[in-house]
Design a protein around this motif. Structure first.
Motif, PDB file in Angstrom:
ATOM      1  N   GLU A 130      -0.136   4.758   8.231  1.00 40.32           N
ATOM      2  CA  GLU A 130      -0.911   5.808   8.885  1.00 40.32           C
ATOM      3  C   GLU A 130      -1.856   5.178   9.895  1.00 40.32           C
ATOM      4  O   GLU A 130      -2.103   3.986   9.865  1.00 40.32           O
ATOM      5  N   VAL A 131      -2.372   6.020  10.756  1.00 43.91           N
ATOM      6  CA  VAL A 131      -3.424   5.592  11.680  1.00 43.91           C
ATOM      7  C   VAL A 131      -4.602   6.517  11.452  1.00 43.91           C
ATOM      8  O   VAL A 131      -4.443   7.733  11.557  1.00 43.91           O
ATOM      9  N   PRO A 132      -5.759   6.012  11.089  1.00 38.74           N
ATOM     10  CA  PRO A 132      -6.086   4.610  10.828  1.00 38.74           C
ATOM     11  C   PRO A 132      -5.422   4.121   9.536  1.00 38.74           C
ATOM     12  O   PRO A 132      -5.010   4.932   8.704  1.00 38.74           O
ATOM     13  N   PRO A 133      -5.330   2.804   9.379  1.00 36.09           N
ATOM     14  CA  PRO A 133      -4.664   2.244   8.188  1.00 36.09           C
ATOM     15  C   PRO A 133      -5.318   2.747   6.898  1.00 36.09           C
ATOM     16  O   PRO A 133      -6.529   2.908   6.819  1.00 36.09           O
ATOM     17  N   HIS A 134      -4.499   2.988   5.913  1.00 32.93           N
ATOM     18  CA  HIS A 134      -4.950   3.496   4.615  1.00 32.93           C
ATOM     19  C   HIS A 134      -4.413   2.531   3.563  1.00 32.93           C
ATOM     20  O   HIS A 134      -3.208   2.402   3.378  1.00 32.93           O
ATOM     21  N   VAL A 135      -5.321   1.842   2.873  1.00 26.05           N
ATOM     22  CA  VAL A 135      -4.950   0.874   1.843  1.00 26.05           C
ATOM     23  C   VAL A 135      -5.646   1.266   0.549  1.00 26.05           C
ATOM     24  O   VAL A 135      -6.835   1.578   0.543  1.00 26.05           O
ATOM     25  N   GLU A 136      -4.894   1.271  -0.541  1.00 20.45           N
ATOM     26  CA  GLU A 136      -5.448   1.569  -1.852  1.00 20.45           C
ATOM     27  C   GLU A 136      -5.127   0.430  -2.814  1.00 20.45           C
ATOM     28  O   GLU A 136      -4.122  -0.272  -2.654  1.00 20.45           O
ATOM     29  N   TYR A 137      -5.986   0.291  -3.815  1.00 27.95           N
ATOM     30  CA  TYR A 137      -5.820  -0.743  -4.830  1.00 27.95           C
ATOM     31  C   TYR A 137      -5.874  -0.104  -6.206  1.00 27.95           C
ATOM     32  O   TYR A 137      -6.626   0.843  -6.431  1.00 27.95           O
ATOM     33  N   GLU A 138      -5.051  -0.640  -7.106  1.00 30.05           N
ATOM     34  CA  GLU A 138      -5.116  -0.237  -8.502  1.00 30.05           C
ATOM     35  C   GLU A 138      -4.788  -1.441  -9.366  1.00 30.05           C
ATOM     36  O   GLU A 138      -4.204  -2.424  -8.895  1.00 30.05           O
ATOM     37  N   LEU A 139      -5.176  -1.366 -10.616  1.00 24.77           N
ATOM     38  CA  LEU A 139      -4.892  -2.450 -11.545  1.00 24.77           C
ATOM     39  C   LEU A 139      -3.436  -2.398 -11.965  1.00 24.77           C
ATOM     40  O   LEU A 139      -2.873  -1.320 -12.149  1.00 24.77           O
ATOM     41  N   THR A 140      -2.837  -3.551 -12.128  1.00 21.05           N
ATOM     42  CA  THR A 140      -1.509  -3.641 -12.719  1.00 21.05           C
ATOM     43  C   THR A 140      -1.677  -3.472 -14.228  1.00 21.05           C
ATOM     44  O   THR A 140      -2.805  -3.496 -14.741  1.00 21.05           O
ATOM     45  N   PRO A 141      -0.597  -3.329 -14.983  1.00 22.08           N
ATOM     46  CA  PRO A 141      -0.743  -3.285 -16.439  1.00 22.08           C
ATOM     47  C   PRO A 141      -1.464  -4.529 -16.991  1.00 22.08           C
ATOM     48  O   PRO A 141      -2.295  -4.414 -17.881  1.00 22.08           O
ATOM     49  N   ALA A 142      -1.177  -5.689 -16.414  1.00 28.03           N
ATOM     50  CA  ALA A 142      -1.874  -6.912 -16.847  1.00 28.03           C
ATOM     51  C   ALA A 142      -3.362  -6.826 -16.534  1.00 28.03           C
ATOM     52  O   ALA A 142      -4.199  -7.257 -17.327  1.00 28.03           O
ATOM     53  N   GLY A 143      -3.697  -6.268 -15.380  1.00 28.53           N
ATOM     54  CA  GLY A 143      -5.097  -6.104 -15.018  1.00 28.53           C
ATOM     55  C   GLY A 143      -5.811  -5.119 -15.919  1.00 28.53           C
ATOM     56  O   GLY A 143      -6.963  -5.321 -16.299  1.00 28.53           O
ATOM     57  N   ALA A 144      -5.114  -4.042 -16.288  1.00 33.32           N
ATOM     58  CA  ALA A 144      -5.711  -3.045 -17.174  1.00 33.32           C
ATOM     59  C   ALA A 144      -5.983  -3.622 -18.555  1.00 33.32           C
ATOM     60  O   ALA A 144      -6.915  -3.198 -19.242  1.00 33.32           O
ATOM     61  N   GLU A 145      -5.198  -4.628 -18.967  1.00 34.28           N
ATOM     62  CA  GLU A 145      -5.421  -5.274 -20.259  1.00 34.28           C
ATOM     63  C   GLU A 145      -6.740  -6.035 -20.301  1.00 34.28           C
ATOM     64  O   GLU A 145      -7.244  -6.347 -21.366  1.00 34.28           O
TER      65      GLU A 145
END
Length: 146
Positions: free
Chosen positions: A98-113
């Motif tokens: 998209e414009v402007p750039p759209h970046v999202e972050y989430e925890l992986t299953p390992a991160g959620a642990e």
């Protein structure tokens, strides 16, 4: 010639008698310093635990949300810490075309642990803080006898 009978060490489980066998260690005694060092290497950095904390509270999070949640971190440092967490498999990054750039972050299953460890650190900090004497000039709870 027979070998003397040895008592198993506390916290170990003896196996069937085999001259070459050794007692199996309990889970607490199997803690490997190399695993701890590896984990600390992944979490090393001033902002990584805060990033994980904010992703545990709500995810996915946009980059700008994380910037607002941690105002003391510079944009450059936040990018570096997120990239390191992504390369270590703790965080997943989603880029939307998209414009402007759209970046999202989430925890992986390992991160959620890591939630369990983070909550344990939180509880430890709360407990150690309540055990610490109050600094001079700080109000003491009522009924402390002073």
């Amino acid at each position: 010639m027979s070998t003397p009978h040895r008592k198993p060490l506390p916290g170990t489980v003896p196996q069937r008698h085999d001259p070459d066998s050794r007692p199996t260690a309990s889970p607490a005694s199997t803690c490997s310093i190399s695993r701890v060092e590896h984990t600390l290497g992944i979490l090393r950095g001033r902002w990584k635990l805060l990033i994980i904390h904010h992703l545990l509270i709500r995810q996915p999070r946009r980059f700008s949300d994380l910037e607002r949640a941690i105002p003391e971190v510079t944009q450059k440092m936040l990018v570096q810490q997120l990239r390191a967490l992504e390369s270590d498999g703790v965080v997943r990054r989603f880029v939307y075309d998209e414009v402007p750039p759209h970046v999202e972050y989430e925890l992986t299953p390992a991160g959620a642990e890591l939630a369990t460890a983070l909550y344990a650190l939180h509880d430890w900090a709360a407990q150690s803080r309540s055990d610490a004497p109050s600094p001079a000039g700080e109000d003491r709870p009522s009924g402390s006898g002073s």
